[in-house]
Every structure is written in structure tokens, then in C-alpha cells.
Design a protein around this motif. Structure first.
Motif, PDB file in Angstrom:
ATOM      1  N   UNK A 119       0.859  -1.178   0.000  1.00 27.60           N
ATOM      2  CA  UNK A 119       0.000   0.000   0.000  1.00 27.60           C
ATOM      3  C   UNK A 119       0.891   1.222   0.000  1.00 27.60           C
ATOM      4  N   UNK A 120       0.633   2.137  -0.921  1.00 25.47           N
ATOM      5  CA  UNK A 120       1.413   3.376  -1.013  1.00 25.47           C
ATOM      6  C   UNK A 120       0.470   4.567  -0.858  1.00 25.47           C
ATOM      7  N   UNK A 121       0.904   5.521  -0.082  1.00 19.01           N
ATOM      8  CA  UNK A 121       0.174   6.787   0.107  1.00 19.01           C
ATOM      9  C   UNK A 121      -1.258   6.583   0.578  1.00 19.01           C
ATOM     10  N   UNK A 122      -1.521   5.464   1.225  1.00 20.32           N
ATOM     11  CA  UNK A 122      -2.821   5.244   1.828  1.00 20.32           C
ATOM     12  C   UNK A 122      -3.926   4.840   0.892  1.00 20.32           C
ATOM     13  N   UNK A 123      -3.660   4.792  -0.427  1.00 19.50           N
ATOM     14  CA  UNK A 123      -4.749   4.488  -1.355  1.00 19.50           C
ATOM     15  C   UNK A 123      -4.336   3.648  -2.553  1.00 19.50           C
ATOM     16  N   UNK A 124      -3.052   3.532  -2.822  1.00 17.03           N
ATOM     17  CA  UNK A 124      -2.583   2.836  -4.016  1.00 17.03           C
ATOM     18  C   UNK A 124      -2.087   1.441  -3.650  1.00 17.03           C
ATOM     19  N   UNK A 125      -2.884   0.440  -3.960  1.00 12.07           N
ATOM     20  CA  UNK A 125      -2.503  -0.948  -3.722  1.00 12.07           C
ATOM     21  C   UNK A 125      -1.908  -1.517  -5.008  1.00 12.07           C
ATOM     22  N   UNK A 126      -0.800  -2.230  -4.891  1.00 18.15           N
ATOM     23  CA  UNK A 126      -0.191  -2.817  -6.079  1.00 18.15           C
ATOM     24  C   UNK A 126       0.672  -4.011  -5.695  1.00 18.15           C
ATOM     25  N   UNK A 127       1.066  -4.783  -6.693  1.00 15.16           N
ATOM     26  CA  UNK A 127       1.963  -5.907  -6.473  1.00 15.16           C
ATOM     27  C   UNK A 127       3.402  -5.415  -6.481  1.00 15.16           C
ATOM     28  N   UNK A 128       4.274  -6.124  -5.799  1.00 17.44           N
ATOM     29  CA  UNK A 128       5.691  -5.765  -5.769  1.00 17.44           C
ATOM     30  C   UNK A 128       6.412  -6.603  -6.828  1.00 17.44           C
ATOM     31  N   UNK A 129       6.380  -6.124  -8.043  1.00 13.75           N
ATOM     32  CA  UNK A 129       6.992  -6.813  -9.161  1.00 13.75           C
ATOM     33  C   UNK A 129       7.815  -5.817  -9.970  1.00 13.75           C
ATOM     34  N   UNK A 130       8.577  -6.353 -10.936  1.00 12.65           N
ATOM     35  CA  UNK A 130       9.354  -5.474 -11.794  1.00 12.65           C
ATOM     36  C   UNK A 130       8.442  -4.509 -12.531  1.00 12.65           C
ATOM     37  N   UNK A 131       7.291  -5.025 -12.956  1.00 12.59           N
ATOM     38  CA  UNK A 131       6.240  -4.162 -13.513  1.00 12.59           C
ATOM     39  C   UNK A 131       5.035  -4.291 -12.583  1.00 12.59           C
TER      40      UNK A 131
END
Length: 509
Positions: free
Chosen positions: A428-440
Motif C-alpha cells: 500500500x502506497x500513500x494510503x490508497x494505491x494498492x499494487x503488487x511488488x513486481x518489476x512491472x
């Protein structure tokens, strides 16, 4: 004579031509006015007009659409077609599709009109219908079109082959999905069968226990009832004897009987309460069968649940120097020493976090070194087989990373932010951006902000899945082949101080 015959044929052809399409009649019909048309032609003329039906030649109007098939005319058309050399005549239903002669002029079809792409005779070439058109000899036109068709076929062949292969692959994928769905259904049934079996066995056990207790309680109560009945019988006999004694009129007989009765009465007074048994109300231990019955059974189900939620603990030796662990090794915070020591002294920080003296020493290290890494800590448990599940309380924290990592990847408490193997995590980044931890990185769409994240690892199945633990809503799944020992990992990074800990959740039953 030959010229006259041709002329006669041409005249016959003109008489047998539909005035609408200017071609030989196809299924000719005759109107009430006596004019003839192809059935399809007169239908089209009438369908295209919203006025009363009328003859296209004489304009006579009719009250209704009425005509009849002109069989005589149809026979004449068929005779002309046969006479012009057609070997595949259509009789009344149509004209010859591949006739070697022009059906209109009875001339041999020697030319091909390039504009209309039709076979024509010499007379057709010079008609107004083909004015300004270009023509090719039949053989040359056939050769040209044969080359075009051959080229088209050659172009279509690989495309057809691709489509056939694609069809085969699609059919196989469909079968794969059906097989996979069947396998998953069997898995679901198997998992629930274990729970059903456990619940049924537990239900039968409780019911049997209730029956046994009921039987024992009723036995005691019925024994007491028999005792009461026996004493009632005894007292009834005494009452009968007393009544019989009172009935004696003779004094000697009466006194003799009274002595016996007095002895019996004295015996009753001496025995006292033994003649009055207690009431046995009976009582079932309902607390065994009511109370939080479902909860107690749910707690017992832990023995059959697989995987049981793991109670993880953090490994102090794997923690980055900017991370501080709680004394019970279940939570972690990231400390910015400059920000903290301007607001409170080190003792206050220690009290806040329940830090040990060894952990206090980490507060004086260089915690602000900028690196392109996640600062991380691993759990002390490692997994190299089986299925496992654990939960992490993330709360309202705006920055976190959690997942699974191969131990060979982590260096001095750091995990590279951009790697292609050995790290499976979401963040989770900046409280709202969820994403996978990958090269892309792949953005993740979550309708509800999770307070607790569940992580499921199936080592042999090559699956790492993340869930919103409160409702077990699926977030993301990684599929891979695992070859190393894997460790749960927690990270707090992005250069941000975290005042609230990231905490491992321990299920307590």
C-alpha cells in the motif's frame, strides 16, 4: 433456312422475355389484364408501391393481388432453353446457370465483361447495356480468375490452418477448465466432508451423552418412585389393620389386637423419616448441551482445520536496523530518530514500544540512509512444504509491504524493491494505491480498505494468495514454482516514519 431459324428463335426469345427484368421468364404468371411477368418480378413491383396493385405494362389497377401461373408460357421458355443447347436446364424454376449460349440472343458465350463480371455473346457486347465496357476472351478470363482464386486459396490455407489449430487449442482449454472446475469441486466437497464428518460425530457424541444422562437420571427417579409405592402399600396395610381393630366389639379381642397395632405404631415412630422418602426432582446437566455450544464446537474444530492460522513471531536477527520490534516479537515499527528524539527522550520511546536494552541500541544507528530497498523483517518460522495461513493487522497505516520471501533474497534486513524472483508481496502506497511488488507493478482494485490482510501459502501447489481477512475477499494470487525455504516478511518503507506498528495477528481460541 438457318438464318430464318435463328431469326425465329430470336423472335421467340423476345416474346418469352419478362418486361420487368428483360430476361427469360422464371415461373411466369399472368395477370387479369393478360400480361405476363416473372412471379418474383411482379411481387417486387407491387411490394415497392403503396398504391393499388396495377399492371406495369398497361397500368390497369386491380382490387387485389391476383395472378395465376402461366404453365403454357413456362413450357415454351423451357423449350427455348433446351433448344439453345443447355444441358442443365432449370425447367420452370430458373434459367440455365452455366449455359454455353446466350439465353437472350442464342449466340455462343465467347466473351467476359470485366465490369459486370458476366459471360456475354457478340451481340451483348455491342448492346447499350454493355456500352463502354471492356471484355476478355472466355479462356483468358477463366485463366485470370483461376490464378486469382488459386492465390486466394493459397492465402486462405494458412489462415484456415491457424483457425483450425486455434479451435483445437480453444477446445482443449475448454476441457482444461471443465477438468479444473471438476477437480476444484471435488476439493471443495472433500474439505467440507471433513467438517461434516466432524460435526456429525460431535453431534452424535453429544446426543449419546444426553441419552446416557437421561437414562441414569430417570433410573434414579424411577427407583425412588418404586420406594414411594412400596411405602404407600405398607401404610395402606397398617390403615387396614387399624380399621379392622377398631371394628372389634369384644374387649378382650380389641385389646389383643390393639397391642399388635401399638407395637407397629411405635415401630413407625422410631423409624421416623424412613417412611417419608425425599422427592427426586432429577436434573440434567444442561450446561453441557446448551451454553455457547456452537462456539465450543468451533474451538474443537481447530483439530481438523488445515491450515490452522499460524501464530508467527518476528526474527530479530533479520530485521533492518531502522525497524524496532515489540518485546513479544509480534509487531514492528520504523523509527525516524531525529523526529522522535525532538519530541521525547529515549526512555519515553522505550516505554512506548516496550523495547529491550538491545533494541534501544538500534535507535542510535544510522536510520536515514537512503536505499532503493524495502526495509524488512522476516518471521522466525520458515516453510518448505505444506499449506499455511497467517494474518497481519495493517490498520489505517498508509505505507506497508507484506508477503513471502526466499531467505536468499533478503540482505541485512533489506529486500530490493524491483526483483523478478524470490519475493511475492503486495503493498500500500500513500494510503490508497494498492499494487503488487513486481518489476512491472500491477495495480490492485480494492473496494474496501482492509484492516487485516490474510496470506495463504500452498508450497506444493505453487500458490501465494492475499485476502481481506475480515471477509476473506480475494485480493491477488501469485503462481510460481518454489524451490527454496520461504519466510513471511513485513516491510515499512518508502522513507516514511510509521508511528503505529505493523502487527502479526494471533488467533486465540
Amino acid at each position: 433456312m438457318a438464318a430464318n431459324a435463328v431469326s425465329q428463335e430470336c423472335d421467340d426469345t423476345e416474346l418469352l422475355t419478362c418486361p420487368v427484368c428483360l430476361e427469360l421468364f422464371i415461373k411466369p404468371v399472368i395477370l387479369e389484364c393478360g400480361h405476363n411477368f416473372c412471379k418474383s418480378c411482379i411481387d417486387k413491383v407491387w411490394d415497392s408501391s403503396d398504391k393499388m396493385p396495377a399492371c406495369p405494362e398497361c397500368r390497369e389497377e386491380f382490387q387485389t393481388r391476383k395472378y395465376s401461373v402461366n404453365w403454357l408460357l413456362a413450357k415454351q421458355v423451357e423449350a427455348v432453353i433446351l433448344r439453345t443447347g443447355s444441358t442443365e436446364g432449370n425447367s420452370v424454376e430458373g434459367r440455365p446457370p452455366n449455359s454455353a449460349f446466350c439465353v437472350q440472343h442464342a449466340e455462343k458465350l465467347k466473351l467476359f465483361c470485366r465490369e459486370d463480371e458476366t459471360l456475354v455473346c457478340i451481340i451483348c457486347r455491342d448492346s447499350a447495356k454493355h456500352a463502354g465496357h471492356s471484355f476478355l476472351p472466355v479462356d483468358e478470363a477463366a485463366s485470370l480468375h483461376r490464378d486469382k482464386i488459386t492465390t486466394a486459396k493459397a492465402n486462405l490455407q494458412p489462415r484456415l490452418q491457424e483457425l483450425v489449430e486455434l479451435q483445437t487449442k480453444q477446445e482443449q482449454k475448454i476441457m482444461d477448465i471443465k477438468d479444473h472446475a471438476s477437480s476444484l469441486e471435488q476439493h471443495i466437497r472433500s474439505e467440507f466432508a471433513v467438517m461434516y464428518q466432524f460435526l456429525q460425530k460431535r453431534e452424535q457424541s453429544l446426543i449419546q451423552k444426553l441419552k446416557d444422562e437421561e437414562e441414569e437420571t430417570l433410573r434414579k427417579m424411577e427407583d425412588n418412585l418404586r420406594s414411594i409405592k412400596e411405602k404407600i402399600t405398607t401404610f395402606e396395610k397398617m390403615m387396614s389393620d387399624i380399621q379392622s381393630t377398631l371394628g372389634h366389639q369384644d374387649a378382650v379381642a380389641f385389646l389383643t389386637a390393639v397391642s399388635n397395632i401399638s407395637e407397629l405404631c411405635n415401630s413407625v415412630e422410631q423409624t421416623g423419616g424412613t417412611y417419608k422418602p425425599d422427592l427426586n426432582c432429577g436434573k440434567l446437566s444442561f450446561w453441557h448441551f446448551t451454553g455457547p455450544l456452537q462456539y465450543s464446537v468451533w474451538k474443537e474444530m481447530k483439530s481438523i482445520i488445515s491450515p490452522v492460522p499460524s501464530s508467527l513471531f518476528l526474527d530479530y536477527n533479520t530485521a533492518h536496523k531502522s525497524l524496532v520490534l515489540s518485546q513479544d516479537l509480534t509487531s514492528v515499527v520504523k523509527i525516524d530518530k531525529h523526529q522522535y528524539f525532538t519530541q521525547m527522550d529515549s526512555l519515553a520511546v522505550a516505554q512506548l514500544l516496550s523495547l529491550t536494552s538491545a533494541q534501544m541500541s538500534t535507535l542510535t544507528a544510522d536510520m536515514l540512509e537512503m536505499k532503493i530497498y524495502y526495509t524488512a523483517v522476516l518471521a522466525s518460522q520458515m516453510f518448505s512444504s505444506g499449506r499455511h495461513y497467517w494474518e497481519v493487522e495493517v490498520g489505517d497505516k498508509a505505507w506497508w509491504v507484506l508477503g513471502v520471501v526466499a531467505k536468499s533474497v533478503i540482505k541485512e534486513g533489506r529486500i530490493p524493491q524491483s526483483i523478478t524472483f524470490g519475493h511475492w508481496a503486495i503493498c500500500l502506497q500513500a494510503g490508497s494505491k494498492y499494487c503488487t511488488c513486481e518489476q512491472v507493478p500491477k495495480l490492485l482494485s480494492l473496494s474496501i480498505k482492509p484492516q487485516k490482510i490474510g496470506v495463504y501459502l500452498d508450497y506444493e501447489g505453487g500458490q501465494i494468495s492475499f485476502y481481506n481477512a475480515d471477509g476473506m475477499t480475494h485480493i491477488h494470487t501469485f503462481s510460481d514454482i518454489f524451490k527454496e525455504c520461504l519466510y513471511p516478511s513485513l516491510s515499512l518503507d518508502f522513507g516514511h516514519h510509521c508511528s503505529k506498528p505493523l502487527k502479526l495477528f494471533h488467533l486465540k481460541l
